[in-house]
Design a protein around this motif. Structure first.
Motif, PDB file in Angstrom:
ATOM      1  N   GLY A 259       0.848  -1.190   0.000  1.00 34.45           N
ATOM      2  CA  GLY A 259       0.000   0.000   0.000  1.00 34.45           C
ATOM      3  C   GLY A 259       0.878   1.231   0.000  1.00 34.45           C
ATOM      4  O   GLY A 259       2.081   1.145   0.229  1.00 34.45           O
ATOM      5  N   SER A 260       0.287   2.383  -0.293  1.00 33.94           N
ATOM      6  CA  SER A 260       1.075   3.620  -0.325  1.00 33.94           C
ATOM      7  C   SER A 260       1.379   4.108   1.083  1.00 33.94           C
ATOM      8  O   SER A 260       2.433   4.672   1.344  1.00 33.94           O
ATOM      9  N   ASN A 261       0.440   3.919   2.004  1.00 37.39           N
ATOM     10  CA  ASN A 261       0.611   4.336   3.399  1.00 37.39           C
ATOM     11  C   ASN A 261       0.085   3.253   4.325  1.00 37.39           C
ATOM     12  O   ASN A 261      -0.755   2.449   3.943  1.00 37.39           O
ATOM     13  N   GLY A 262       0.595   3.255   5.553  1.00 37.96           N
ATOM     14  CA  GLY A 262       0.084   2.319   6.560  1.00 37.96           C
ATOM     15  C   GLY A 262       0.729   0.947   6.536  1.00 37.96           C
ATOM     16  O   GLY A 262       0.412   0.098   7.366  1.00 37.96           O
TER      17      GLY A 262
ATOM     18  N   ASN B  40      -0.467  11.866   0.806  1.00 37.05           N
ATOM     19  CA  ASN B  40      -1.546  11.124   1.460  1.00 37.05           C
ATOM     20  C   ASN B  40      -1.234  10.845   2.929  1.00 37.05           C
ATOM     21  O   ASN B  40      -2.099  10.953   3.800  1.00 37.05           O
ATOM     22  N   ALA B  41       0.019  10.494   3.214  1.00 40.29           N
ATOM     23  CA  ALA B  41       0.425  10.222   4.601  1.00 40.29           C
ATOM     24  C   ALA B  41       0.291  11.490   5.446  1.00 40.29           C
ATOM     25  O   ALA B  41      -0.158  11.455   6.595  1.00 40.29           O
TER      26      ALA B  41
ATOM     27  N   ILE C  35      -4.080   2.921  -1.918  1.00 42.74           N
ATOM     28  CA  ILE C  35      -3.186   3.296  -3.020  1.00 42.74           C
ATOM     29  C   ILE C  35      -3.406   4.768  -3.342  1.00 42.74           C
ATOM     30  O   ILE C  35      -4.534   5.211  -3.554  1.00 42.74           O
ATOM     31  N   SER C  36      -2.308   5.521  -3.342  1.00 40.21           N
ATOM     32  CA  SER C  36      -2.346   6.924  -3.771  1.00 40.21           C
ATOM     33  C   SER C  36      -1.045   7.202  -4.513  1.00 40.21           C
ATOM     34  O   SER C  36      -0.072   6.467  -4.349  1.00 40.21           O
ATOM     35  N   PRO C  37      -1.003   8.253  -5.339  1.00 39.61           N
ATOM     36  CA  PRO C  37       0.202   8.479  -6.159  1.00 39.61           C
ATOM     37  C   PRO C  37       1.472   8.596  -5.304  1.00 39.61           C
ATOM     38  O   PRO C  37       1.527   9.370  -4.359  1.00 39.61           O
TER      39      PRO C  37
END
Length: 445
Positions: free
Chosen positions: A109-112, A331-332, A178-180
């Motif tokens: 994932g992008s974060n976490g 995003n974070a 999911i984020s850029p």
């Protein structure tokens, strides 16, 4: 004897070298830079051939198999030359997974990722399972496999590691969101980055599970247009689910394989909506591995969180200092600002990875009283927020940033380091940035 060449003499490279030697490969490690003393000592002690400060092409091109460190892009000329010659280039995760029968929980994932990996590991350990954590954290997965350590592994997996898999298939895959991010490695094509994350499920079977955020647009769209053989197990804050985890008022409810689990969010040590999702994903993974509900609940309320992720440093003169150095994308930082209850002095900046800060404008307007820039080039941050925040100051190091923030902050405020950027302009990495921030805070006392 098959020749295994390893590009990169760091944690994953040296771990792979140890496992490769144990499995009978002729191992050679090659690093473009100097190899750290501690890793060099391991190679020397185990009589593994290596070179540093440059690659010898003829020694590398004689490989039957190449493991490259996640930091080396596929576009590197040496990697391209190997692929053109038909030599397989894989990641440590792919290599090590071939030599273990352990059950694997893979988290991407992008974060976490880090929080979910550590929380999952914490719960499984509390249940007395033989469990290790690896991937992007802790000791190398390959080294742990070489030492035949655990029955279960929780692996934090970056898109770079997943790019190097062939047959790797976790029993339980978790996609947190999911984020850029890292678009510089994916030709600035968001779809390629999304596809990279979903490689975590491409080799799963009907016996496996995919735990995912049902509120995430990129995840929803991918699942609408692509197939996975794994059993789908969603979690959501926005909708009630017949199968999966959701929020009912202040209660997390999980419906999984005819079993029901309920837990109040007030018992979670981790704060913020994103951490409710991380808790849901971890709890479902634990349930699928047959951990008792009581153990899951107790573990959730005793977990301390990851270093550099919304980490409370301390209060100085009634101002709370928070280290969120691990927030290397927008995003974070969105999650971090969302958690702020007090007027906030926000320390932001570093190497911009193609960031779009506009998503942060409403939160900044509502919560941020001043911005302290911590980067070499802060122009984008200044031009985005100069109409929203009255005070924006540029600084050139953690110590200066903390001193400036301390002058601006009033009693009852928070100072938040949440850079939304990579750290390589002024620091070795995000850990170095976080540690320097904490050290600077402690010198304020």
């Amino acid at each position: 004897m098959e020749r295994l060449v390893i590009l990169g003499g760091g944690e994953s490279g040296v771990g792979t070298a140890l496992l490769g030697k144990q499995k009978g490969y002729d191992v050679f490690v090659s690093d473009q830079s100097a190899i750290k003393t501690k890793y060099k000592a391991v190679l020397v002690e185990n009589e593994i051939a290596f070179e540093e400060n440059g690659h010898s092409e003829e020694k590398i091109m004689s490989a039957n198999l190449v493991m490259k460190s996640p930091g080396i892009p596929d576009s590197a000329p040496l990697v391209q030359a190997l692929l053109t010659k038909g030599i397989s280039v894989i990641s440590e995760i792919e290599f090590a997974a071939r030599y273990t029968k352990a059950s694997i929980v893979g988290v991407t994932g992008s974060n976490g990722k880090t929080t979910t990996t550590l929380l999952c590991h914490h719960i499984l350990k509390a249940a007395n399972l033989s469990v290790g954590a690896a991937g992007n954290i802790g000791d190398s997965f390959a080294q742990q496999v070489a030492e035949n350590k655990y029955d279960v592994y929780v692996l934090e997996l970056s898109s770079f590691q997943l790019d190097g898999i062939v047959k790797f298939a976790p029993h339980i895959a978790i996609i947190t969101n999911i984020s850029p991010d890292h678009l510089d490695r994916y030709d600035y094509d968001y779809k390629k980055y999304i596809a990279s994350k979903f490689r975590i499920t491409e080799n799963q079977t009907e016996e496996d599970y995919l735990i995912y955020d049902a509120d995430d647009i990129a995840i929803k769209e991918w699942l609408e247009n692509n197939k996975t053989k794994a059993k789908r197990v969603p979690f959501s804050l926005e909708q009630k689910l017949e199968n999966g985890a959701f929020l009912n008022g202040d209660t997390i409810e999980i419906h999984l394989n005819t079993e029901e689990f309920k837990m109040s969010t007030t018992n979670l040590t981790l704060k913020g909506k994103h951490n409710i999702k991380n808790a849901m994903a971890s709890a479902m993974a634990a349930q699928l591995l047959k951990v008792r509900k009581q153990t899951i609940k107790e573990s959730m309320s005793s977990f301390e969180g990851a270093e550099h992720r919304l980490e409370t440093v301390q209060k100085v003169r009634e101002v709370l200092y928070i280290n969120d150095s691990k927030a290397t994308n927008v995003n974070a930082t969105f999650y971090a600002l969302e958690c702020m209850d007090n007027p906030t002095v926000w320390i932001v900046g570093g190497v911009d990875k193609g960031n779009d800060y506009t998503d942060l404008l409403p939160l900044v307007r509502e919560k941020v009283k001043a911005i302290v820039c911590l980067g070499v080039d802060n122009q984008k941050i200044i031009s985005t927020f100069n109409n929203v925040v009255d005070v924006i100051v540029e600084t050139a190091g953690a110590e200066e940033a903390v001193k400036v923030a301390a002058k601006i902050a009033s009693k009852g405020d928070s100072v938040l380091l949440s850079p939304a950027c990579a750290s390589f302009d002024l620091f070795d990495n995000y850990e170095d940035r976080g540690r320097q921030f904490k050290k600077a805070v402690r010198t304020l006392l």
